[in-house]
Design a protein around this motif. Structure first.
Motif, PDB file in Angstrom:
ATOM      1  N   MET A   1      20.558 -37.169  -7.750  1.00 27.32           N
ATOM      2  CA  MET A   1      20.637 -37.391  -6.306  1.00 27.32           C
ATOM      3  C   MET A   1      19.320 -37.021  -5.621  1.00 27.32           C
ATOM      4  SD  MET A   1      23.516 -38.693  -5.737  1.00 27.32           S
ATOM      5  CE  MET A   1      24.977 -38.985  -6.686  1.00 27.32           C
ATOM      6  N   PRO A   2      19.007 -37.698  -4.490  1.00 31.35           N
ATOM      7  CA  PRO A   2      17.678 -37.547  -3.904  1.00 31.35           C
ATOM      8  C   PRO A   2      17.463 -36.304  -3.041  1.00 31.35           C
ATOM      9  CG  PRO A   2      18.917 -39.165  -2.673  1.00 31.35           C
ATOM     10  CD  PRO A   2      19.758 -38.783  -3.858  1.00 31.35           C
ATOM     11  N   ASP A   3      18.497 -35.774  -2.408  1.00 31.07           N
ATOM     12  CA  ASP A   3      18.260 -34.651  -1.499  1.00 31.07           C
ATOM     13  C   ASP A   3      19.351 -33.594  -1.640  1.00 31.07           C
ATOM     14  OD1 ASP A   3      20.311 -36.043  -0.274  1.00 31.07           O
ATOM     15  OD2 ASP A   3      19.603 -35.646   1.748  1.00 31.07           O
ATOM     16  N   PHE A   4      19.175 -32.519  -0.891  1.00 25.88           N
ATOM     17  CA  PHE A   4      20.065 -31.367  -0.975  1.00 25.88           C
ATOM     18  C   PHE A   4      21.506 -31.729  -0.667  1.00 25.88           C
ATOM     19  CE2 PHE A   4      22.192 -27.908   1.305  1.00 25.88           C
ATOM     20  CZ  PHE A   4      22.236 -26.964   0.296  1.00 25.88           C
ATOM     21  N   PHE A   5      21.736 -32.515   0.360  1.00 22.44           N
ATOM     22  CA  PHE A   5      23.092 -32.797   0.812  1.00 22.44           C
ATOM     23  C   PHE A   5      23.866 -33.673  -0.176  1.00 22.44           C
ATOM     24  CE2 PHE A   5      20.754 -31.777   4.674  1.00 22.44           C
ATOM     25  CZ  PHE A   5      21.555 -30.763   5.161  1.00 22.44           C
ATOM     26  N   THR A   6      23.217 -34.664  -0.750  1.00 24.69           N
ATOM     27  CA  THR A   6      23.918 -35.492  -1.733  1.00 24.69           C
ATOM     28  C   THR A   6      24.131 -34.720  -3.038  1.00 24.69           C
ATOM     29  OG1 THR A   6      21.820 -36.486  -2.392  1.00 24.69           O
ATOM     30  CG2 THR A   6      23.156 -37.698  -0.792  1.00 24.69           C
ATOM     31  N   ARG A   7      23.208 -33.855  -3.401  1.00 22.45           N
ATOM     32  CA  ARG A   7      23.407 -33.003  -4.579  1.00 22.45           C
ATOM     33  C   ARG A   7      24.579 -32.068  -4.374  1.00 22.45           C
ATOM     34  NH1 ARG A   7      17.097 -31.613  -5.392  1.00 22.45           N
ATOM     35  NH2 ARG A   7      16.541 -33.588  -6.358  1.00 22.45           N
ATOM     36  N   MET A   8      24.647 -31.493  -3.188  1.00 25.67           N
ATOM     37  CA  MET A   8      25.740 -30.581  -2.879  1.00 25.67           C
ATOM     38  C   MET A   8      27.076 -31.321  -2.908  1.00 25.67           C
ATOM     39  SD  MET A   8      26.105 -28.177   0.449  1.00 25.67           S
ATOM     40  CE  MET A   8      26.034 -29.592   1.500  1.00 25.67           C
ATOM     41  N   HIS A   9      27.100 -32.539  -2.409  1.00 18.60           N
ATOM     42  CA  HIS A   9      28.322 -33.348  -2.420  1.00 18.60           C
ATOM     43  C   HIS A   9      28.761 -33.637  -3.852  1.00 18.60           C
ATOM     44  CE1 HIS A   9      31.255 -36.221  -0.978  1.00 18.60           C
ATOM     45  NE2 HIS A   9      30.775 -37.100  -1.836  1.00 18.60           N
ATOM     46  N   ALA A  10      27.813 -34.032  -4.683  1.00 14.31           N
ATOM     47  CA  ALA A  10      28.140 -34.333  -6.084  1.00 14.31           C
ATOM     48  C   ALA A  10      28.687 -33.096  -6.785  1.00 14.31           C
ATOM     49  CB  ALA A  10      26.905 -34.854  -6.811  1.00 14.31           C
ATOM     50  N   ALA A  11      28.075 -31.968  -6.549  1.00 12.22           N
ATOM     51  CA  ALA A  11      28.512 -30.744  -7.221  1.00 12.22           C
ATOM     52  C   ALA A  11      29.872 -30.288  -6.723  1.00 12.22           C
ATOM     53  CB  ALA A  11      27.480 -29.640  -7.019  1.00 12.22           C
ATOM     54  N   SER A  12      30.089 -30.332  -5.426  1.00 13.31           N
ATOM     55  CA  SER A  12      31.330 -29.766  -4.891  1.00 13.31           C
ATOM     56  C   SER A  12      32.548 -30.619  -5.218  1.00 13.31           C
ATOM     57  CB  SER A  12      31.211 -29.581  -3.382  1.00 13.31           C
ATOM     58  OG  SER A  12      31.118 -30.833  -2.734  1.00 13.31           O
ATOM     59  N   ILE A  13      32.444 -31.907  -5.067  1.00 21.85           N
ATOM     60  CA  ILE A  13      33.600 -32.772  -5.268  1.00 21.85           C
ATOM     61  C   ILE A  13      33.924 -32.921  -6.755  1.00 21.85           C
ATOM     62  CG2 ILE A  13      34.503 -35.106  -4.922  1.00 21.85           C
ATOM     63  CD1 ILE A  13      34.261 -33.499  -2.355  1.00 21.85           C
TER      64      ILE A  13
END
Length: 106
Positions: A28-40
């Motif tokens: 993922m390209p940025d912090f927010f999409t990485r966080m989304h991928a990890a959390s869900i």
């Protein structure tokens, strides 16, 4: 035997979700999409793993403990993800947007 097959299937599916979440962290390209991928994805993977372990344990005190761990993950993961997102926004981290989009200042 059917119970063992179902348990191992849940364990494998949970492991696959955790691996997909780890790949999402890398791709993922940025912090927010990485966080989304990890959390869900990782929360779903942990849920499948816990369900598989519950089937292996049967009806015992171990199952009650696994349910307690599952509830802890179910409630703490969204809260921690939300806190991380709010902290990142407060520090000025901007999400990567498509061309032509402007960030919302809410």
């Amino acid at each position: 035997m059917l119970l063992d097959v179902a348990s191992w299937a849940l364990l494998l599916v949970g492991g696959a979700f955790c691996i997909i979440g780890a790949i999402g962290l890398l791709r993922m390209p940025d912090f927010f999409t990485r966080m989304h991928a990890a959390s869900i994805v990782d929360t779903l993977g942990a849920a499948f793993i816990l369900l598989g372990l519950m089937l292996q344990a049967g009806f015992s005190l171990v199952t009650v403990k696994l349910i307690a761990i599952g509830l802890l993950l179910f409630f703490s993961s969204p809260v921690s993800t939300h806190a991380l997102a709010r902290a990142a926004l407060a520090r000025g981290v901007e999400p990567v947007l498509a061309k032509g989009e402007s960030p919302s200042k809410t």
